[in-house]
Design a protein around this motif. Structure first.
Motif, PDB file in Angstrom:
ATOM      1  N   ILE A 126       0.827  -1.175   0.001  1.00  0.00           N
ATOM      2  CA  ILE A 126       0.068   0.028   0.178  1.00  0.00           C
ATOM      3  C   ILE A 126       0.856   1.316   0.185  1.00  0.00           C
ATOM      4  CG2 ILE A 126      -1.937   1.207   1.143  1.00  0.00           C
ATOM      5  CD1 ILE A 126      -2.765  -1.404   2.482  1.00  0.00           C
ATOM      6  N   GLN A 127       1.925   1.133   0.635  1.00  0.00           N
ATOM      7  CA  GLN A 127       2.860   2.447   0.728  1.00  0.00           C
ATOM      8  C   GLN A 127       3.442   2.521  -0.584  1.00  0.00           C
ATOM      9  OE1 GLN A 127       3.766   4.227   3.803  1.00  0.00           O
ATOM     10  NE2 GLN A 127       4.446   5.575   1.994  1.00  0.00           N
ATOM     11  N   ILE A 128       3.862   1.333  -1.223  1.00  0.00           N
ATOM     12  CA  ILE A 128       4.382   1.560  -2.490  1.00  0.00           C
ATOM     13  C   ILE A 128       3.445   2.193  -3.523  1.00  0.00           C
ATOM     14  CG2 ILE A 128       5.304   0.257  -4.836  1.00  0.00           C
ATOM     15  CD1 ILE A 128       7.321   0.127  -2.347  1.00  0.00           C
ATOM     16  N   VAL A 129       2.226   1.851  -3.516  1.00  0.00           N
ATOM     17  CA  VAL A 129       1.201   2.400  -4.361  1.00  0.00           C
ATOM     18  C   VAL A 129       0.905   4.049  -3.987  1.00  0.00           C
ATOM     19  CG1 VAL A 129      -1.356   2.619  -4.811  1.00  0.00           C
ATOM     20  CG2 VAL A 129      -0.273   0.344  -4.554  1.00  0.00           C
ATOM     21  N   VAL A 130       1.241   4.228  -2.831  1.00  0.00           N
ATOM     22  CA  VAL A 130       0.775   5.640  -2.212  1.00  0.00           C
ATOM     23  C   VAL A 130       2.250   6.366  -2.865  1.00  0.00           C
ATOM     24  CG1 VAL A 130       0.940   7.368  -0.301  1.00  0.00           C
ATOM     25  CG2 VAL A 130      -0.506   5.149  -0.219  1.00  0.00           C
ATOM     26  N   ASP A 131       3.240   6.065  -2.779  1.00  0.00           N
ATOM     27  CA  ASP A 131       4.480   6.639  -3.382  1.00  0.00           C
ATOM     28  C   ASP A 131       4.193   6.799  -4.689  1.00  0.00           C
ATOM     29  OD1 ASP A 131       5.278   6.884  -0.480  1.00  0.00           O
ATOM     30  OD2 ASP A 131       6.653   5.231  -0.750  1.00  0.00           O
ATOM     31  N   ALA A 132       4.113   5.767  -5.345  1.00  0.00           N
ATOM     32  CA  ALA A 132       3.956   6.028  -6.767  1.00  0.00           C
ATOM     33  C   ALA A 132       3.048   6.966  -7.316  1.00  0.00           C
ATOM     34  CB  ALA A 132       3.450   4.493  -7.383  1.00  0.00           C
ATOM     35  N   VAL A 133       1.854   7.034  -6.652  1.00  0.00           N
ATOM     36  CA  VAL A 133       0.925   8.178  -6.993  1.00  0.00           C
ATOM     37  C   VAL A 133       1.473   9.611  -6.661  1.00  0.00           C
ATOM     38  CG1 VAL A 133      -1.557   9.118  -6.416  1.00  0.00           C
ATOM     39  CG2 VAL A 133      -1.152   6.885  -6.661  1.00  0.00           C
ATOM     40  N   ILE A 134       2.113   9.699  -5.573  1.00  0.00           N
ATOM     41  CA  ILE A 134       2.794  10.836  -5.365  1.00  0.00           C
ATOM     42  C   ILE A 134       3.773  11.263  -6.341  1.00  0.00           C
ATOM     43  CG2 ILE A 134       4.356  12.016  -3.531  1.00  0.00           C
ATOM     44  CD1 ILE A 134       2.847  10.419  -1.452  1.00  0.00           C
ATOM     45  N   ASN A 135       4.516  10.274  -6.923  1.00  0.00           N
ATOM     46  CA  ASN A 135       5.658  10.539  -7.945  1.00  0.00           C
ATOM     47  C   ASN A 135       5.242  10.665  -9.166  1.00  0.00           C
ATOM     48  OD1 ASN A 135       7.590  10.511  -5.764  1.00  0.00           O
ATOM     49  ND2 ASN A 135       8.152   8.517  -6.250  1.00  0.00           N
ATOM     50  N   SER A 136       3.960  10.165  -9.714  1.00  0.00           N
ATOM     51  CA  SER A 136       3.606  10.117 -11.117  1.00  0.00           C
ATOM     52  C   SER A 136       2.918  11.459 -11.504  1.00  0.00           C
ATOM     53  CB  SER A 136       2.967   8.937 -11.157  1.00  0.00           C
ATOM     54  OG  SER A 136       3.800   7.865 -10.756  1.00  0.00           O
ATOM     55  N   GLY A 137       2.523  12.321 -10.343  1.00  0.00           N
ATOM     56  CA  GLY A 137       1.375  13.277 -10.690  1.00  0.00           C
ATOM     57  C   GLY A 137       2.181  14.482 -11.086  1.00  0.00           C
ATOM     58  N   PRO A 138       1.895  15.196 -12.273  1.00  0.00           N
ATOM     59  CA  PRO A 138       2.534  16.247 -12.840  1.00  0.00           C
ATOM     60  C   PRO A 138       2.213  17.557 -11.997  1.00  0.00           C
ATOM     61  CG  PRO A 138       1.331  15.192 -14.497  1.00  0.00           C
ATOM     62  CD  PRO A 138       1.045  14.453 -13.344  1.00  0.00           C
ATOM     63  N   ARG A 139       3.004  18.225 -11.666  1.00  0.00           N
ATOM     64  CA  ARG A 139       2.982  19.529 -10.865  1.00  0.00           C
ATOM     65  C   ARG A 139       2.600  20.639 -11.815  1.00  0.00           C
ATOM     66  NH1 ARG A 139       8.581  17.979  -7.969  1.00  0.00           N
ATOM     67  NH2 ARG A 139       8.830  17.655 -10.263  1.00  0.00           N
ATOM     68  N   GLU A 140       2.842  20.600 -13.155  1.00  0.00           N
ATOM     69  CA  GLU A 140       2.593  21.509 -13.820  1.00  0.00           C
ATOM     70  C   GLU A 140       2.168  21.149 -15.217  1.00  0.00           C
ATOM     71  OE1 GLU A 140       5.168  25.800 -14.612  1.00  0.00           O
ATOM     72  OE2 GLU A 140       6.368  24.093 -14.544  1.00  0.00           O
ATOM     73  N   ASP A 141       1.293  22.060 -15.872  1.00  0.00           N
ATOM     74  CA  ASP A 141       0.772  21.745 -17.154  1.00  0.00           C
ATOM     75  C   ASP A 141       0.799  22.854 -18.145  1.00  0.00           C
ATOM     76  OD1 ASP A 141       0.062  20.332 -19.313  1.00  0.00           O
ATOM     77  OD2 ASP A 141      -2.000  19.418 -18.232  1.00  0.00           O
ATOM     78  N   SER A 142       0.271  22.792 -19.172  1.00  0.00           N
ATOM     79  CA  SER A 142       0.074  23.836 -20.110  1.00  0.00           C
ATOM     80  C   SER A 142      -1.181  23.846 -20.707  1.00  0.00           C
ATOM     81  CB  SER A 142       1.242  23.942 -21.158  1.00  0.00           C
ATOM     82  OG  SER A 142       1.363  22.626 -21.874  1.00  0.00           O
ATOM     83  N   THR A 143      -1.897  24.987 -20.843  1.00  0.00           N
ATOM     84  CA  THR A 143      -3.317  24.991 -21.291  1.00  0.00           C
ATOM     85  C   THR A 143      -3.345  26.240 -22.551  1.00  0.00           C
ATOM     86  OG1 THR A 143      -5.372  25.796 -20.789  1.00  0.00           O
ATOM     87  CG2 THR A 143      -3.790  26.968 -19.772  1.00  0.00           C
ATOM     88  N   ARG A 144      -4.442  25.950 -23.612  1.00  0.00           N
ATOM     89  CA  ARG A 144      -4.254  26.754 -24.581  1.00  0.00           C
ATOM     90  C   ARG A 144      -5.032  28.136 -24.203  1.00  0.00           C
ATOM     91  NH1 ARG A 144      -4.778  24.384 -29.678  1.00  0.00           N
ATOM     92  NH2 ARG A 144      -6.785  25.594 -30.188  1.00  0.00           N
ATOM     93  N   VAL A 145      -4.375  29.429 -24.376  1.00  0.00           N
ATOM     94  CA  VAL A 145      -4.863  30.559 -24.036  1.00  0.00           C
ATOM     95  C   VAL A 145      -5.096  31.556 -25.332  1.00  0.00           C
ATOM     96  CG1 VAL A 145      -4.479  32.744 -22.896  1.00  0.00           C
ATOM     97  CG2 VAL A 145      -4.006  30.480 -21.697  1.00  0.00           C
ATOM     98  N   GLY A 146      -6.176  32.217 -25.312  1.00  0.00           N
ATOM     99  CA  GLY A 146      -6.398  33.072 -26.464  1.00  0.00           C
ATOM    100  C   GLY A 146      -7.478  32.617 -27.396  1.00  0.00           C
ATOM    101  N   GLY A 147      -7.755  33.500 -28.519  1.00  0.00           N
ATOM    102  CA  GLY A 147      -8.823  33.121 -29.317  1.00  0.00           C
ATOM    103  C   GLY A 147      -8.605  34.109 -30.674  1.00  0.00           C
ATOM    104  N   ALA A 148      -9.613  34.065 -31.467  1.00  0.00           N
ATOM    105  CA  ALA A 148      -9.672  34.531 -32.989  1.00  0.00           C
ATOM    106  C   ALA A 148      -8.511  34.266 -33.570  1.00  0.00           C
ATOM    107  CB  ALA A 148      -9.786  36.147 -32.446  1.00  0.00           C
ATOM    108  N   GLY A 149      -7.991  32.992 -33.786  1.00  0.00           N
ATOM    109  CA  GLY A 149      -6.809  32.630 -34.286  1.00  0.00           C
ATOM    110  C   GLY A 149      -5.644  32.665 -34.026  1.00  0.00           C
ATOM    111  N   VAL A 150      -5.416  33.694 -32.883  1.00  0.00           N
ATOM    112  CA  VAL A 150      -4.165  33.720 -32.138  1.00  0.00           C
ATOM    113  C   VAL A 150      -4.167  32.761 -30.746  1.00  0.00           C
ATOM    114  CG1 VAL A 150      -2.529  35.203 -31.030  1.00  0.00           C
ATOM    115  CG2 VAL A 150      -3.834  36.126 -32.961  1.00  0.00           C
ATOM    116  N   VAL A 151      -3.437  31.650 -30.993  1.00  0.00           N
ATOM    117  CA  VAL A 151      -3.546  30.707 -29.874  1.00  0.00           C
ATOM    118  C   VAL A 151      -1.918  30.569 -29.367  1.00  0.00           C
ATOM    119  CG1 VAL A 151      -4.223  28.284 -28.931  1.00  0.00           C
ATOM    120  CG2 VAL A 151      -5.843  29.508 -30.512  1.00  0.00           C
TER     121      VAL A 151
END
Length: 221
Positions: A126-151
């Motif tokens: 169970i400890q291995i599963v918990v550690d795996a979940v903690i280590n595998s989650g990305p802390r930062e991501d990128s999203t699309r911002v803008g509109g009208a053709g400029v993205v």
């Protein structure tokens, strides 16, 4: 001699069976602790990331014998945060149409996986599963911002809840892809994936994907 007879008193004797029943109703303080599949204790499980403590359910009321509580966690937003983490892993294995709804199969796979992890690492799985979940989650991501053709893409922080969700998705996807058209069983592949992720090894599919996501978002800051 009087005609009135004196009432005779009969002593009530309690049988050992009745005493045992009474003790059951009172509740014995030395009740055995809840352990997953009757084997793995939740007692010493430690969530080493303070931000994920509220979202990795593995202690107190969330300690279960089986990862099959039949709770309706999808009915309300954020309710699935209170679903036991091992059950969430089992639910993630029920992906792709042919596996939908096969919860007992997923539970059996998880049980075998935990056995394999214990044999390979000699630690509480169970400890291995918990550690795996903690280590595998990305802390930062990128999203699309803008509109009208400029993205353009903009880097954003990822919430703790989404980190846990994404980690479970990556771990189960990695195990599924590794076992597809392979002699290795899904249990063996999942055990290997979890162990590598818990160690932070780049052999893990989830760790590789996490690093890739964080690298892309860093370039979009």
């Amino acid at each position: 001699m009087s005609d009135i007879e004196e009432p005779t008193t009969v002593e009530e004797t309690t049988t050992p069976y009745e005493v045992e029943e009474e003790a059951e109703f009172i509740g014995d303080e030395s009740t055995p602790e809840v352990s997953l599949f009757g084997k793995w204790s939740y007692q010493d499980i430690e969530v080493r990331d303070i931000s994920l403590e509220d979202y990795i359910a593995c202690k107190g009321d969330h300690a279960v014998y089986l990862p099959h509580t039949a709770g309706r966690y999808q009915m309300k937003r954020f309710r699935k945060a209170s679903c036991p983490i091992v059950e969430r892993l089992a639910c993630c294995l029920m992906r792709k149409g042919r596996n939908s709804g096969k919860k007992l199969m997923a539970t059996r796979i998880v049980q075998h996986t935990l056995e394999i992890i214990h044999l390979l690492t000699d630690q509480n799985p169970i400890q291995i599963v918990v550690d795996a979940v903690i280590n595998s989650g990305p802390r930062e991501d990128s999203t699309r911002v803008g509109g009208a053709g400029v993205v353009r893409r903009q880097a954003v922080d990822m919430s703790p809840f989404r980190r846990v969700n994404y980690a479970l998705y990556l771990l189960s996807t990695g195990a599924r892809e590794a076992s597809f058209r392979n002699l290795k069983t899904i249990s063996e592949c999942l055990a290997e994936e979890l162990i590598n992720a818990a160690r932070g090894s780049s052999n893990s599919y989830a760790i590789k994907k996490k690093d890739e996501i964080e690298r892309v978002s860093k370039s979009n800051r």
